[in-house]
Design a protein around this motif. Structure first.
Motif, PDB file in Angstrom:
ATOM      1  N   TYR A 156       0.869  -1.142  -0.007  1.00  0.00           N
ATOM      2  CA  TYR A 156      -0.079   0.045  -0.071  1.00  0.00           C
ATOM      3  C   TYR A 156       0.930   1.159  -0.046  1.00  0.00           C
ATOM      4  CZ  TYR A 156      -3.564  -3.342   1.468  1.00  0.00           C
ATOM      5  OH  TYR A 156      -4.400  -4.325   1.482  1.00  0.00           O
ATOM      6  N   LEU A 157       2.005   1.165   0.440  1.00  0.00           N
ATOM      7  CA  LEU A 157       2.923   2.275   0.649  1.00  0.00           C
ATOM      8  C   LEU A 157       4.405   1.961  -0.157  1.00  0.00           C
ATOM      9  CD1 LEU A 157       2.594   3.268   4.405  1.00  0.00           C
ATOM     10  CD2 LEU A 157       1.614   4.392   2.415  1.00  0.00           C
ATOM     11  N   HIS A 158       4.837   2.966  -0.837  1.00  0.00           N
ATOM     12  CA  HIS A 158       6.418   2.724  -1.133  1.00  0.00           C
ATOM     13  C   HIS A 158       7.111   3.656  -0.208  1.00  0.00           C
ATOM     14  CE1 HIS A 158       5.386   1.396  -5.135  1.00  0.00           C
ATOM     15  NE2 HIS A 158       4.446   2.321  -5.451  1.00  0.00           N
ATOM     16  N   ILE A 159       8.346   3.204  -0.242  1.00  0.00           N
ATOM     17  CA  ILE A 159       9.181   3.958   0.692  1.00  0.00           C
ATOM     18  C   ILE A 159      10.667   4.412   0.103  1.00  0.00           C
ATOM     19  CG2 ILE A 159       8.787   2.592   2.620  1.00  0.00           C
ATOM     20  CD1 ILE A 159      11.650   1.356   2.182  1.00  0.00           C
ATOM     21  N   ARG A 160      11.311   5.497   0.612  1.00  0.00           N
ATOM     22  CA  ARG A 160      12.328   5.993  -0.121  1.00  0.00           C
ATOM     23  C   ARG A 160      13.249   6.327   1.205  1.00  0.00           C
ATOM     24  NH1 ARG A 160      14.499  10.893  -0.831  1.00  0.00           N
ATOM     25  NH2 ARG A 160      12.711  12.085  -0.287  1.00  0.00           N
ATOM     26  N   TRP A 161      14.443   6.088   1.025  1.00  0.00           N
ATOM     27  CA  TRP A 161      15.366   6.524   2.038  1.00  0.00           C
ATOM     28  C   TRP A 161      16.237   7.695   1.590  1.00  0.00           C
ATOM     29  CZ3 TRP A 161      15.648   4.625   6.939  1.00  0.00           C
ATOM     30  CH2 TRP A 161      15.021   3.476   6.968  1.00  0.00           C
ATOM     31  N   ASP A 162      16.486   8.902   2.322  1.00  0.00           N
ATOM     32  CA  ASP A 162      17.364   9.854   1.585  1.00  0.00           C
ATOM     33  C   ASP A 162      18.588   9.670   2.219  1.00  0.00           C
ATOM     34  OD1 ASP A 162      17.450  10.813   4.533  1.00  0.00           O
ATOM     35  OD2 ASP A 162      16.223  12.539   4.115  1.00  0.00           O
ATOM     36  N   GLU A 163      19.551  10.570   1.738  1.00  0.00           N
ATOM     37  CA  GLU A 163      21.013  10.514   2.190  1.00  0.00           C
ATOM     38  C   GLU A 163      21.295  10.748   3.474  1.00  0.00           C
ATOM     39  OE1 GLU A 163      19.868  13.752   0.559  1.00  0.00           O
ATOM     40  OE2 GLU A 163      19.532  12.665  -1.005  1.00  0.00           O
ATOM     41  N   GLU A 164      20.332  11.341   4.222  1.00  0.00           N
ATOM     42  CA  GLU A 164      20.682  11.374   5.790  1.00  0.00           C
ATOM     43  C   GLU A 164      20.038  10.162   6.693  1.00  0.00           C
ATOM     44  OE1 GLU A 164      18.693  15.020   6.583  1.00  0.00           O
ATOM     45  OE2 GLU A 164      20.482  16.131   5.303  1.00  0.00           O
ATOM     46  N   GLY A 165      19.411   9.295   5.908  1.00  0.00           N
ATOM     47  CA  GLY A 165      18.607   8.216   6.715  1.00  0.00           C
ATOM     48  C   GLY A 165      17.429   8.066   6.944  1.00  0.00           C
ATOM     49  N   ALA A 166      16.740   9.218   6.598  1.00  0.00           N
ATOM     50  CA  ALA A 166      15.241   9.417   6.900  1.00  0.00           C
ATOM     51  C   ALA A 166      14.467   8.530   6.027  1.00  0.00           C
ATOM     52  CB  ALA A 166      14.683  10.913   6.809  1.00  0.00           C
ATOM     53  N   LYS A 167      13.566   8.056   6.499  1.00  0.00           N
ATOM     54  CA  LYS A 167      12.391   7.240   5.548  1.00  0.00           C
ATOM     55  C   LYS A 167      11.204   7.778   5.222  1.00  0.00           C
ATOM     56  CE  LYS A 167      10.978   2.217   5.762  1.00  0.00           C
ATOM     57  NZ  LYS A 167      10.455   1.091   6.680  1.00  0.00           N
ATOM     58  N   TYR A 168      11.169   7.614   3.992  1.00  0.00           N
ATOM     59  CA  TYR A 168       9.903   8.537   3.622  1.00  0.00           C
ATOM     60  C   TYR A 168       8.780   7.590   2.994  1.00  0.00           C
ATOM     61  CZ  TYR A 168      12.335  13.034   3.863  1.00  0.00           C
ATOM     62  OH  TYR A 168      12.997  13.886   4.241  1.00  0.00           O
ATOM     63  N   TYR A 169       7.487   7.880   3.282  1.00  0.00           N
ATOM     64  CA  TYR A 169       6.405   6.886   2.823  1.00  0.00           C
ATOM     65  C   TYR A 169       5.516   7.673   1.924  1.00  0.00           C
ATOM     66  CZ  TYR A 169       7.520   4.492   7.174  1.00  0.00           C
ATOM     67  OH  TYR A 169       8.304   3.825   8.003  1.00  0.00           O
ATOM     68  N   ARG A 170       5.072   7.176   0.825  1.00  0.00           N
ATOM     69  CA  ARG A 170       4.229   7.318  -0.242  1.00  0.00           C
ATOM     70  C   ARG A 170       3.302   6.552  -0.814  1.00  0.00           C
ATOM     71  NH1 ARG A 170       5.035   7.069  -5.572  1.00  0.00           N
ATOM     72  NH2 ARG A 170       7.159   6.522  -5.389  1.00  0.00           N
ATOM     73  N   ILE A 171       2.048   6.895  -0.888  1.00  0.00           N
ATOM     74  CA  ILE A 171       1.143   5.804  -1.391  1.00  0.00           C
ATOM     75  C   ILE A 171       1.301   5.159  -2.650  1.00  0.00           C
ATOM     76  CG2 ILE A 171      -0.610   7.604  -2.506  1.00  0.00           C
ATOM     77  CD1 ILE A 171      -2.832   6.209  -1.236  1.00  0.00           C
ATOM     78  N   SER A 172       1.164   3.957  -2.743  1.00  0.00           N
ATOM     79  CA  SER A 172       1.179   3.248  -4.013  1.00  0.00           C
ATOM     80  C   SER A 172       0.006   3.078  -4.979  1.00  0.00           C
ATOM     81  CB  SER A 172       1.667   1.848  -3.941  1.00  0.00           C
ATOM     82  OG  SER A 172       0.646   0.938  -3.278  1.00  0.00           O
ATOM     83  N   ASP A 173       0.172   2.618  -6.181  1.00  0.00           N
ATOM     84  CA  ASP A 173      -1.088   2.407  -6.989  1.00  0.00           C
ATOM     85  C   ASP A 173      -2.225   1.670  -6.287  1.00  0.00           C
ATOM     86  OD1 ASP A 173      -0.263   4.204  -8.826  1.00  0.00           O
ATOM     87  OD2 ASP A 173       0.522   2.423  -9.914  1.00  0.00           O
ATOM     88  N   LYS A 174      -1.630   0.586  -5.411  1.00  0.00           N
ATOM     89  CA  LYS A 174      -2.492  -0.488  -4.742  1.00  0.00           C
ATOM     90  C   LYS A 174      -3.279   0.254  -3.666  1.00  0.00           C
ATOM     91  CE  LYS A 174      -2.297  -5.156  -2.491  1.00  0.00           C
ATOM     92  NZ  LYS A 174      -1.594  -6.020  -2.192  1.00  0.00           N
TER      93      LYS A 174
END
Length: 135
Positions: free
Chosen positions: A92-110
């Motif tokens: 249900y969510l996609h994740i992305r890590w930034d250079e500083e190690g923070a984890k970001y959440y974003r809604i997926s198509d599902k």
């Protein structure tokens, strides 16, 4: 990883929680804390999916969820991260890590499909209640 968690749970039951007993009052207090303000799981999932249409960290989500009046995670942010992880695992969510190690959440198509169904149900409920009130 699931197997490791099962082994950890079993180990904790055999050691950590072996001598822990809760009174009825304590059990009731825990139940109340869990269902803090009567928020349904569906409402919380919908809020998270709505809020992640724009990429956010778990910390940002916690602040906005609290601002919306959802208090389930107020004293236990770990519960929110567990929920986010589960939503990520279910796709249900996609994740992305930034250079500083923070984890970001974003809604997926599902997640968008689930959110659309949830919002459709909410609209039908509102229409039914408005018809009842008017009739």
């Amino acid at each position: 990883m699931e197997e490791r968690l099962k082994k950890l749970r079993k180990s904790m039951k055999e050691t950590t929680f072996r001598n822990v007993n809760f009174t009825e009052d304590q059990q009731e207090s825990i139940r109340k804390a869990i269902s803090k303000s009567g928020e349904s799981d569906e409402m919380i999932y919908s809020a998270i999916l709505q809020l992640t249409t724009i990429e956010k960290t778990g910390y940002d989500l916690a602040k906005v969820i609290l601002a919306r009046g959802i208090k389930r995670f107020e004293d236990n942010e770990g519960l929110l991260y567990t929920l986010l992880h589960g939503m990520e695992q279910k796709g249900y969510l996609h994740i992305r890590w930034d250079e500083e190690g923070a984890k970001y959440y974003r809604i997926s198509d599902k997640g968008r499909k689930v959110l659309a169904r949830s919002e459709g149900k909410a609209t039908k409920k509102k229409l039914a209640f408005s018809e009842l009130l008017e009739g």
